[in-house]
Write a protein that holds these residues in place. Structure first.
Motif, PDB file in Angstrom:
ATOM      1  N   GLN A  16      -1.882 -27.855  35.591  1.00 20.45           N
ATOM      2  CA  GLN A  16      -1.924 -27.962  34.126  1.00 20.45           C
ATOM      3  C   GLN A  16      -0.561 -27.584  33.569  1.00 20.45           C
ATOM      4  O   GLN A  16      -0.072 -28.188  32.627  1.00 20.45           O
ATOM      5  CB  GLN A  16      -2.976 -27.009  33.522  1.00 20.45           C
ATOM      6  CG  GLN A  16      -4.406 -27.403  33.773  1.00 20.45           C
ATOM      7  CD  GLN A  16      -4.742 -28.768  33.233  1.00 20.45           C
ATOM      8  OE1 GLN A  16      -4.282 -29.161  32.176  1.00 20.45           O
ATOM      9  NE2 GLN A  16      -5.521 -29.512  33.981  1.00 20.45           N
ATOM     10  N   HIS A  20       2.163 -30.418  31.985  1.00 20.68           N
ATOM     11  CA  HIS A  20       2.443 -30.376  30.543  1.00 20.68           C
ATOM     12  C   HIS A  20       3.721 -29.588  30.305  1.00 20.68           C
ATOM     13  O   HIS A  20       3.700 -28.495  29.741  1.00 20.68           O
ATOM     14  CB  HIS A  20       1.263 -29.737  29.789  1.00 20.68           C
ATOM     15  CG  HIS A  20      -0.026 -30.481  29.986  1.00 20.68           C
ATOM     16  ND1 HIS A  20      -0.953 -30.129  30.929  1.00 20.68           N
ATOM     17  CD2 HIS A  20      -0.527 -31.568  29.359  1.00 20.68           C
ATOM     18  CE1 HIS A  20      -1.982 -30.977  30.878  1.00 20.68           C
ATOM     19  NE2 HIS A  20      -1.747 -31.855  29.938  1.00 20.68           N
ATOM     20  N   TYR A  26       1.959 -35.600  24.301  1.00 19.08           N
ATOM     21  CA  TYR A  26       0.497 -35.632  24.359  1.00 19.08           C
ATOM     22  C   TYR A  26      -0.078 -36.946  23.840  1.00 19.08           C
ATOM     23  O   TYR A  26      -1.212 -37.281  24.143  1.00 19.08           O
ATOM     24  CB  TYR A  26      -0.089 -34.464  23.555  1.00 19.08           C
ATOM     25  CG  TYR A  26      -0.061 -33.152  24.301  1.00 19.08           C
ATOM     26  CD1 TYR A  26      -1.081 -32.806  25.187  1.00 19.08           C
ATOM     27  CD2 TYR A  26       0.982 -32.257  24.128  1.00 19.08           C
ATOM     28  CE1 TYR A  26      -1.056 -31.606  25.880  1.00 19.08           C
ATOM     29  CE2 TYR A  26       1.014 -31.053  24.820  1.00 19.08           C
ATOM     30  CZ  TYR A  26      -0.009 -30.734  25.690  1.00 19.08           C
ATOM     31  OH  TYR A  26       0.017 -29.545  26.384  1.00 19.08           O
ATOM     32  N   LEU A  33      -5.436 -39.652  19.960  1.00 17.70           N
ATOM     33  CA  LEU A  33      -4.251 -39.383  19.145  1.00 17.70           C
ATOM     34  C   LEU A  33      -3.604 -40.690  18.697  1.00 17.70           C
ATOM     35  O   LEU A  33      -2.930 -40.745  17.669  1.00 17.70           O
ATOM     36  CB  LEU A  33      -3.227 -38.554  19.937  1.00 17.70           C
ATOM     37  CG  LEU A  33      -3.741 -37.210  20.491  1.00 17.70           C
ATOM     38  CD1 LEU A  33      -2.617 -36.459  21.193  1.00 17.70           C
ATOM     39  CD2 LEU A  33      -4.337 -36.352  19.379  1.00 17.70           C
ATOM     40  N   GLU A  64      -9.654 -22.377  19.525  1.00 16.62           N
ATOM     41  CA  GLU A  64      -9.362 -23.712  20.046  1.00 16.62           C
ATOM     42  C   GLU A  64      -8.790 -23.576  21.452  1.00 16.62           C
ATOM     43  O   GLU A  64      -7.735 -22.978  21.656  1.00 16.62           O
ATOM     44  CB  GLU A  64      -8.362 -24.449  19.140  1.00 16.62           C
ATOM     45  CG  GLU A  64      -8.146 -25.868  19.632  1.00 16.62           C
ATOM     46  CD  GLU A  64      -7.139 -26.655  18.821  1.00 16.62           C
ATOM     47  OE1 GLU A  64      -6.559 -26.098  17.871  1.00 16.62           O
ATOM     48  OE2 GLU A  64      -6.938 -27.845  19.154  1.00 16.62           O
ATOM     49  N   ILE A  65      -9.500 -24.150  22.405  1.00 14.11           N
ATOM     50  CA  ILE A  65      -9.074 -24.071  23.813  1.00 14.11           C
ATOM     51  C   ILE A  65      -8.184 -25.280  24.123  1.00 14.11           C
ATOM     52  O   ILE A  65      -8.516 -26.411  23.769  1.00 14.11           O
ATOM     53  CB  ILE A  65     -10.308 -24.107  24.757  1.00 14.11           C
ATOM     54  CG1 ILE A  65     -11.331 -23.016  24.393  1.00 14.11           C
ATOM     55  CG2 ILE A  65      -9.879 -24.005  26.220  1.00 14.11           C
ATOM     56  CD1 ILE A  65     -10.898 -21.604  24.654  1.00 14.11           C
ATOM     57  N   GLY A  66      -7.066 -25.035  24.786  1.00 12.25           N
ATOM     58  CA  GLY A  66      -6.184 -26.143  25.206  1.00 12.25           C
ATOM     59  C   GLY A  66      -5.669 -26.930  24.019  1.00 12.25           C
ATOM     60  O   GLY A  66      -5.854 -28.140  23.927  1.00 12.25           O
ATOM     61  N   THR A  71      -2.150 -30.556  17.312  1.00 13.38           N
ATOM     62  CA  THR A  71      -2.530 -31.688  16.455  1.00 13.38           C
ATOM     63  C   THR A  71      -3.789 -31.389  15.642  1.00 13.38           C
ATOM     64  O   THR A  71      -3.845 -31.670  14.446  1.00 13.38           O
ATOM     65  CB  THR A  71      -2.799 -32.937  17.324  1.00 13.38           C
ATOM     66  OG1 THR A  71      -1.691 -33.096  18.185  1.00 13.38           O
ATOM     67  CG2 THR A  71      -2.992 -34.179  16.487  1.00 13.38           C
ATOM     68  N   GLU A  87      -3.574 -21.847  25.413  1.00 14.86           N
ATOM     69  CA  GLU A  87      -2.917 -22.906  26.185  1.00 14.86           C
ATOM     70  C   GLU A  87      -2.605 -22.390  27.579  1.00 14.86           C
ATOM     71  O   GLU A  87      -2.171 -21.275  27.756  1.00 14.86           O
ATOM     72  CB  GLU A  87      -1.613 -23.370  25.518  1.00 14.86           C
ATOM     73  CG  GLU A  87      -1.599 -24.816  25.076  1.00 14.86           C
ATOM     74  CD  GLU A  87      -2.083 -25.824  26.095  1.00 14.86           C
ATOM     75  OE1 GLU A  87      -1.835 -25.642  27.287  1.00 14.86           O
ATOM     76  OE2 GLU A  87      -2.733 -26.806  25.711  1.00 14.86           O
ATOM     77  N   MET A  88      -2.869 -23.258  28.543  1.00 11.49           N
ATOM     78  CA  MET A  88      -2.600 -22.929  29.931  1.00 11.49           C
ATOM     79  C   MET A  88      -1.182 -23.324  30.332  1.00 11.49           C
ATOM     80  O   MET A  88      -0.669 -22.863  31.346  1.00 11.49           O
ATOM     81  CB  MET A  88      -3.563 -23.756  30.775  1.00 11.49           C
ATOM     82  CG  MET A  88      -4.428 -22.962  31.678  1.00 11.49           C
ATOM     83  SD  MET A  88      -5.624 -24.070  32.373  1.00 11.49           S
ATOM     84  CE  MET A  88      -5.553 -23.512  34.050  1.00 11.49           C
ATOM     85  N   GLY A 114      -6.418 -19.774  32.432  1.00  9.58           N
ATOM     86  CA  GLY A 114      -7.374 -20.663  31.764  1.00  9.58           C
ATOM     87  C   GLY A 114      -8.791 -20.133  31.770  1.00  9.58           C
ATOM     88  O   GLY A 114      -9.747 -20.896  31.670  1.00  9.58           O
ATOM     89  N   ILE A 130     -10.737 -30.115  22.506  1.00 11.00           N
ATOM     90  CA  ILE A 130     -10.450 -31.549  22.358  1.00 11.00           C
ATOM     91  C   ILE A 130      -9.689 -32.029  23.595  1.00 11.00           C
ATOM     92  O   ILE A 130      -8.556 -31.603  23.846  1.00 11.00           O
ATOM     93  CB  ILE A 130      -9.612 -31.855  21.084  1.00 11.00           C
ATOM     94  CG1 ILE A 130     -10.132 -31.067  19.879  1.00 11.00           C
ATOM     95  CG2 ILE A 130      -9.593 -33.362  20.822  1.00 11.00           C
ATOM     96  CD1 ILE A 130     -11.498 -31.445  19.391  1.00 11.00           C
ATOM     97  N   SER A 131     -10.351 -32.905  24.335  1.00  8.98           N
ATOM     98  CA  SER A 131      -9.786 -33.475  25.556  1.00  8.98           C
ATOM     99  C   SER A 131      -9.445 -32.379  26.584  1.00  8.98           C
ATOM    100  O   SER A 131      -8.376 -32.417  27.194  1.00  8.98           O
ATOM    101  CB  SER A 131      -8.531 -34.300  25.207  1.00  8.98           C
ATOM    102  OG  SER A 131      -8.148 -35.074  26.304  1.00  8.98           O
ATOM    103  N   VAL A 132     -10.343 -31.444  26.744  1.00 11.61           N
ATOM    104  CA  VAL A 132     -10.070 -30.292  27.608  1.00 11.61           C
ATOM    105  C   VAL A 132     -11.099 -30.140  28.733  1.00 11.61           C
ATOM    106  O   VAL A 132     -10.740 -29.852  29.882  1.00 11.61           O
ATOM    107  CB  VAL A 132     -10.035 -28.987  26.764  1.00 11.61           C
ATOM    108  CG1 VAL A 132     -10.024 -27.764  27.648  1.00 11.61           C
ATOM    109  CG2 VAL A 132      -8.812 -28.975  25.859  1.00 11.61           C
ATOM    110  N   ILE A 136     -11.223 -28.922  33.492  1.00 17.46           N
ATOM    111  CA  ILE A 136     -11.677 -27.621  33.974  1.00 17.46           C
ATOM    112  C   ILE A 136     -12.650 -27.793  35.140  1.00 17.46           C
ATOM    113  O   ILE A 136     -13.675 -28.477  35.002  1.00 17.46           O
ATOM    114  CB  ILE A 136     -12.342 -26.844  32.814  1.00 17.46           C
ATOM    115  CG1 ILE A 136     -11.293 -26.633  31.714  1.00 17.46           C
ATOM    116  CG2 ILE A 136     -12.924 -25.520  33.292  1.00 17.46           C
ATOM    117  CD1 ILE A 136     -11.791 -25.893  30.507  1.00 17.46           C
TER     118      ILE A 136
END
Ligand SMILES: C[S@@+](CC[C@H](N)C(=O)[O-])C[C@H]1O[C@@H](n2cnc3c(N)ncnc32)[C@H](O)[C@@H]1O
Length: 275
Positions: A16, A20, A26, A33, A64-66, A71, A87-88, A114, A130-132, A136
């Motif tokens: 991850q 990134h 993204y 997006l 909010e995860i990730g 955005t 954020e990871m 994470g 969102i998109s996470v 995992i």
């Protein structure tokens, strides 16, 4: 259980981070997006949720995860929420820390493992992913952990995860894969792309390769939306699974919508019960 664990979760953590980096874009490869209709739908859902909570409780504490590059965070903050972002990816966490350095309503947490342990003592009214989930290894376990942080009456909202392949119709699966291959082959570094597609086709994705692991969900056949809904229904008054179509290319997005195809899902769970 549908969610399959990797033998080495640490590999996913590192990937991850590697996947990134500082210059990560993204938007490329992210239908939610790129396509305005999808993006507005998600933003409006998040806004409505935050406003509803604000009106009921007087404050809206969002986890909010990730968060990527923030955005969706921007919209939650604009609606009046206090947002804790995890954020990871070190690079993305750094960007978020700079971006929100002077915004007291935003708190950025670099969470290299994470596992959300760094926020275990806090409580929230809304958890956003969102998109996470598809990144995992054991997303059901992770969801259980986040839900335990949600106060009575709160919500869980997630978008942009691939529907569980074994439950998909052949038409939906073929359209999804066809749209992906067409898009992938139309991009640069075709050789690497073709190699990745071949590994994907053969089911031999390389767990040490960031290119393959960005597509980790393929390895374990999507995310099991029904298992997620079932788990959430033990903690929330209502749970809605929202299947929809998403493809990167504009042509494929329009065609899939026109044909009523589905490939992806969101889930909205409301009315957290504490007992
Ligand atoms: C596909 S991106 C989505 C980013 C953003 N939510 C968006 O939709 O633009 C997934 C992000 O989740 C992060 N991530 C994956 N698993 C995570 C976890 N367990 N905790 C925190 N961040 C995670 C990755 O580092 C990556 O930045």
């Amino acid at each position: 259980m549908a969610a399959k664990s990797l033998k080495d979760d640490a590999a996913i953590e590192n990937l991850q981070d590697i996947g990134h980096p500082d210059d990560h874009d993204y938007v490329v490869g992210s239908p939610h997006l790129i396509h305005r209709q999808l993006n507005e739908w998600m933003v409006n859902t998040i806004r409505a949720e935050v406003i509803d909570i604000l009106e009921t409780k007087g404050r809206a504490r969002v986890l909010e995860i990730g968060a990527g590059h923030g955005t969706f965070t921007d919209h939650a903050l604009a609606a009046g929420a206090e947002v804790t972002l995890t954020e990871m990816s070190r690079a993305s966490a750094g960007l978020l820390q700079r971006r929100y350095a002077h915004n007291p309503a935003a708190r950025v947490i670099f969470d290299p493992a994470g596992n959300s342990d760094l926020i275990a003592a806090q409580r929230f009214d809304l958890v956003l992913c969102i998109s996470v989930l598809h990144h995992i290894p054991d997303y059901l376990d992770a969801i259980g952990k986040w839900v335990s942080l949600i106060d009575a009456g709160g919500s869980f909202v997630s978008f942009q995860d691939p529907l569980w392949y074994p439950r998909q119709s052949r038409l939906n699966l073929a359209a999804d894969r066809g749209a992906y291959y067409l898009w992938r082959l139309g991009r640069g570094d075709r050789i690497a792309g073709i190699k990745s597609i071949v590994r994907r086709k053969l089911g031999h994705m390389d767990t040490r390769n960031p290119r393959d692991m960005v597509e980790y969900h393929v390895l374990r056949q999507g995310c099991d939306e029904q298992a997620i809904a079932q788990q959430l229904s033990t903690s929330f008054a209502t749970v809605d699974v929202l299947p929809y179509w998403s493809a990167v290319s504009r042509v494929a997005q329009r065609a899939g919508n026109a044909l009523g195809l589905t490939s992806t899902f969101g889930v909205v769970a409301q009315g957290r019960r504490l007992s």
